[in-house]
Design a protein around this motif. Structure first.
Motif, short mmCIF file in Angstrom:
data_model
loop_
_atom_site.label_atom_id
_atom_site.label_comp_id
_atom_site.label_asym_id
_atom_site.label_seq_id
_atom_site.Cartn_x
_atom_site.Cartn_y
_atom_site.Cartn_z
N ASN A 1 -4.07 -4.54 -10.90
CA ASN A 1 -4.01 -3.44 -9.94
C ASN A 1 -5.25 -2.56 -10.01
O ASN A 1 -5.69 -2.02 -8.98
N MET B 1 -3.40 4.50 -11.12
CA MET B 1 -4.27 4.31 -9.96
C MET B 1 -4.53 5.62 -9.23
O MET B 1 -5.65 5.91 -8.82
N PHE B 2 -3.49 6.43 -9.09
CA PHE B 2 -3.65 7.71 -8.42
C PHE B 2 -4.40 8.71 -9.30
O PHE B 2 -5.18 9.52 -8.80
N ARG C 1 -8.00 8.03 -8.79
CA ARG C 1 -8.47 8.58 -7.52
C ARG C 1 -8.78 10.08 -7.67
O ARG C 1 -9.81 10.58 -7.20
N ASN D 1 -7.75 -1.91 -6.72
CA ASN D 1 -8.10 -0.58 -6.24
C ASN D 1 -9.55 -0.20 -6.55
O ASN D 1 -9.96 0.92 -6.29
N TYR E 1 -4.20 10.67 -1.42
CA TYR E 1 -4.75 9.41 -1.92
C TYR E 1 -3.89 8.22 -1.50
O TYR E 1 -2.70 8.36 -1.24
N ARG E 2 -4.53 7.04 -1.50
CA ARG E 2 -3.83 5.80 -1.21
C ARG E 2 -4.17 4.80 -2.31
O ARG E 2 -5.27 4.81 -2.87
N ALA E 3 -3.22 3.92 -2.60
CA ALA E 3 -3.44 2.87 -3.59
C ALA E 3 -2.67 1.64 -3.17
O ALA E 3 -1.68 1.72 -2.44
N GLU F 1 0.85 -1.19 0.00
CA GLU F 1 0.00 0.00 0.00
C GLU F 1 0.88 1.24 0.00
O GLU F 1 1.88 1.32 0.73
#
Length: 266
Positions: A119, A91-92, A95, A123, A40-42, A34
């Motif tokens: 991935n 991914m970010f 978000r 997510n 943000y988190r992914a 993680e």
């Protein structure tokens, strides 16, 4: 990552061995890591030492660049991630763009494309992240994607280190927009290890569109084709209407170009 350890490993050509040992020591049993890039988190599943290093790059200079891009992305934005690899940026981006936005993640490598999709599912952004197994360039057709020994150095550029290769499909970015009915992006990120000038030329009409306001392009001067310099790339981007150009240097000769259109300031 300590300078002394790196020098020792390189002196005795132990890079591959050291990466494998580090991977076994540092990677969790389930392969899940993680990462936080505020706000943000992914989460990413890493399968190889190379993928672990790519994900861990968010703890270094990549975070600085990604943070600057995230601060400029608006909810509902369409983003093209050209050279998405396993989706560290995608991914970010998803978000930041939110449920009303979309990320078109272009990754021609079969293995990286598979892990990119994995991935996206992890997510829960697989509805927003559109994985496209194609390379962008200025000449459509087939080409060999070369894989070297350095992490993340797969490239279509001639002169790239070639240990092995994979034949991939190449399309012009402008053709992708017109033929597939894809929306013009507000944001474009390009990281293609020396093939960036070809990508830019094939995407020129899309980048020139007033809706496209922000470009981030990693420039690799040592891999650019003969007759093309870093200044050539900068001048071409400027000709597309990007007036605010900033080059963020790295420890090597590579640097991230962040370009914005002045009349579309955020």
């Amino acid at each position: 990552y300590r300078p002394g350890a790196l020098r020792l490993v390189r002196t005795f050509h132990l890079q591959d061995f050291a990466r494998r040992v580090y991977f076994r020591l540092a990677c969790p049993d389930d392969g899940l890591i993680e990462v936080e890039v505020k706000p943000y988190r992914a989460v990413f599943r890493v399968h190889t030492p190379e993928e672990l290093r790519i994900v861990e790059s968010l703890g270094g200079g990549e975070t600085h660049v990604l943070t600057r891009l995230l601060s400029r992305i608006k909810p509902g934005d369409v983003i093209y991630d050209v050279g998405a690899n396993v989706g560290v940026y995608s991914m970010f981006f998803a978000r930041a763009a939110g449920e009303t936005g979309a990320v078109y993640a272009f990754e021609p490598s079969g293995l990286a494309y598979c892990h990119l999709g994995e991935n996206a599912e992890l997510n829960r952004v697989n509805g927003q992240v559109k994985c496209v197994r194609k390379a962008l360039g200025d000449t459509p057709g087939r080409a060999v994607l070369r894989f070297g020994t350095t992490i993340g150095d797969s490239s279509l550029a001639r002169g790239a280190i070639e240990e092995r290769g994979e034949e991939v499909e190449v399309i012009r970015g402008d053709d992708f927009v017109t033929e597939f009915g894809a929306p013009v992006p507000q944001v474009v990120k390009i990281d293609v290890e020396g093939f960036e000038f070809s990508v830019l030329r094939g995407l020129r009409n899309t980048l020139r569109d007033p809706h496209c306001r922000l470009l981030c392009c990693e420039i690799h001067p040592q891999l650019l084709p003969a007759g093309v310099s870093k200044q050539t790339v900068l001048d071409f981007v400027h000709s597309l209407g990007f007036a605010e150009l900033e080059l963020v240097p790295r420890w090597d000769r590579t640097g991230h170009l962040i370009a914005e259109k002045r009349d579309r300031k955020l």
